[in-house]
Design an enzyme around this catalytic site. Structure first.
Site, PDB file in Angstrom:
ATOM      1  N   LEU A   1      11.280 -20.351  -5.281  1.00  0.00           N
ATOM      2  CA  LEU A   1       9.545 -19.697  -4.434  1.00  0.00           C
ATOM      3  C   LEU A   1       8.517 -19.511  -5.738  1.00  0.00           C
ATOM      4  O   LEU A   1       8.586 -19.630  -6.186  1.00  0.00           O
ATOM      5  CB  LEU A   1      10.303 -17.493  -4.440  1.00  0.00           C
ATOM      6  CG  LEU A   1       9.487 -16.941  -4.036  1.00  0.00           C
ATOM      7  CD1 LEU A   1       9.608 -16.731  -2.546  1.00  0.00           C
ATOM      8  CD2 LEU A   1       9.388 -16.055  -4.252  1.00  0.00           C
TER       9      LEU A   1
ATOM     10  N   ASP B   1       0.839  -1.222  -0.267  1.00  0.00           N
ATOM     11  CA  ASP B   1       0.179   0.530  -0.023  1.00  0.00           C
ATOM     12  C   ASP B   1       1.124   0.940  -0.013  1.00  0.00           C
ATOM     13  O   ASP B   1       1.980   1.295   0.806  1.00  0.00           O
ATOM     14  CB  ASP B   1      -1.038   0.166   1.104  1.00  0.00           C
ATOM     15  CG  ASP B   1      -2.051   1.386   0.750  1.00  0.00           C
ATOM     16  OD1 ASP B   1      -2.216   1.483  -0.203  1.00  0.00           O
ATOM     17  OD2 ASP B   1      -3.064   1.072   2.499  1.00  0.00           O
TER      18      ASP B   1
ATOM     19  N   HIS C   1       2.315   3.176  -9.311  1.00  0.00           N
ATOM     20  CA  HIS C   1       2.045   1.756  -9.665  1.00  0.00           C
ATOM     21  C   HIS C   1       3.327   1.450 -10.217  1.00  0.00           C
ATOM     22  O   HIS C   1       3.328   0.487  -9.624  1.00  0.00           O
ATOM     23  CB  HIS C   1       0.680   1.485 -10.318  1.00  0.00           C
ATOM     24  CG  HIS C   1      -0.547   2.084  -9.443  1.00  0.00           C
ATOM     25  ND1 HIS C   1      -0.914   1.946  -8.145  1.00  0.00           N
ATOM     26  CD2 HIS C   1      -1.400   2.760  -9.463  1.00  0.00           C
ATOM     27  CE1 HIS C   1      -1.646   2.168  -7.265  1.00  0.00           C
ATOM     28  NE2 HIS C   1      -2.397   3.064  -8.642  1.00  0.00           N
TER      29      HIS C   1
END
Ligand code: IPE
Ligand code: IPE
Ligand code: MG
Length: 256
Positions: free
Chosen positions: A132, A21, A38
């Site tokens: 991962l 955020d 963004h």
């Protein structure tokens, strides 16, 4: 870190979730449009992914777009969709080369056919990777996740293959997203707000929570390392007493 605190929880988190955020505010502070934040946020995503690979953390879940984010102005939503598609197509080869398995969680049916196709291709390409696991939560909501699991069990009851009394926490959890991955150990939220915003509700039951003022585009290895150091220092009791946990950590089985 003292030896004593190390003994409580010396293991690294096996699954980290991040509410990324603060992109909009980061951009606004520089007099730029929110979408700039963004875009910059994508660099921080790359850093977080490579940091988890370096540390050998097996699962990372990133909150990219919530089921409530459709409420944003149409141009921001459409910029986010374009960015998502672009990043997916651009990054998938690098992820694959780095042994990353990509897994998108959320209700994908609301995305454009092109985006759904790119998601399916990226997941198929990386499905066999054993490094991962990178879960990206897109059009995801914790309540949706639980309702989705309930719907699957209800269907089995309707088919006559399951009795309502057989529905246990354990069975329900097998239908919750990422049930095949390690339990969520650490949930981080950047951006200064202290709330979960419908992220991993079921999975967060015993996760350690870490709220940071850092805005997501400023998130880097140092910030991540500090969050992990704070996790390692905590005593996770899971309902037990501190004494029981210390006894367990000392390898003693007495008193159980
Ligand atoms: C998080 O950053 C990214 C998404 C929700 C897509 P925000 O866009 O919420 O940034 P702030 O909270 O407005 O600063
Ligand atoms: C949560 O951030 C969702 C993502 C980071 C993708 P929001 O910015 O949407 O959360 P609220 O609306 O402030 O709770
Ligand atoms: Mg926000």
């Amino acid at each position: 870190m003292t030896e004593e605190t190390q003994a409580f929880n010396s293991a690294l988190p096996q699954h980290v979730g991040i509410i990324m955020d603060g992109n909009g505010r980061w951009a606004e502070r520089q007099g730029k449009p929110r979408v700039w934040g963004h875009k910059k946020g994508v660099d921080a995503v790359r850093k977080a992914v490579s940091f988890c690979r370096k540390l050998g953390i097996p699962s990372l879940t990133l909150f990219a777009f919530s089921s409530e984010n459709w409420r944003r102005p149409e141009d921001e939503v459409s910029s986010l969709m374009q960015l998502f598609l672009f990043v997916l197509q651009q990054e998938v080869k690098v992820l694959h080369k780095n042994q990353v398995r990509l897994n998108i969680i959320g209700d994908l049916s609301r995305f454009s056919p092109g985006l759904q196709e790119s998601i399916a291709k990226a997941q198929a390409l990386t499905a066999g990777n054993t490094g991962l696991t990178l879960n990206v939560a897109a059009n995801y909501g914790g309540r949706w996740d639980i309702a989705n699991a309930a719907q699957q069990l209800a269907q089995q009851v309707a088919n006559g293959t399951l009795q309502p009394a057989e529905i246990t926490e354990q069975l329900l959890s097998q239908h919750i997203q990422m049930h095949d991955q390690p339990e969520l150990d650490l949930m981080i939220r950047t951006g200064g707000d202290i709330r979960i915003s419908n992220f991993l509700l079921w999975q967060a039951a015993y996760a350690e929570l870490c709220f940071l003022d850092t805005l997501w585009p400023d998130f880097d290895d140092q910030v991540f390392a500090d969050a992990i150091a704070s996790f390692v220092r905590r005593e996770r009791r899971f309902g037990c007493t501190g004494a029981q946990i210390r006894e367990l950590a000392a390898g003693s089985t007495e008193g159980q």
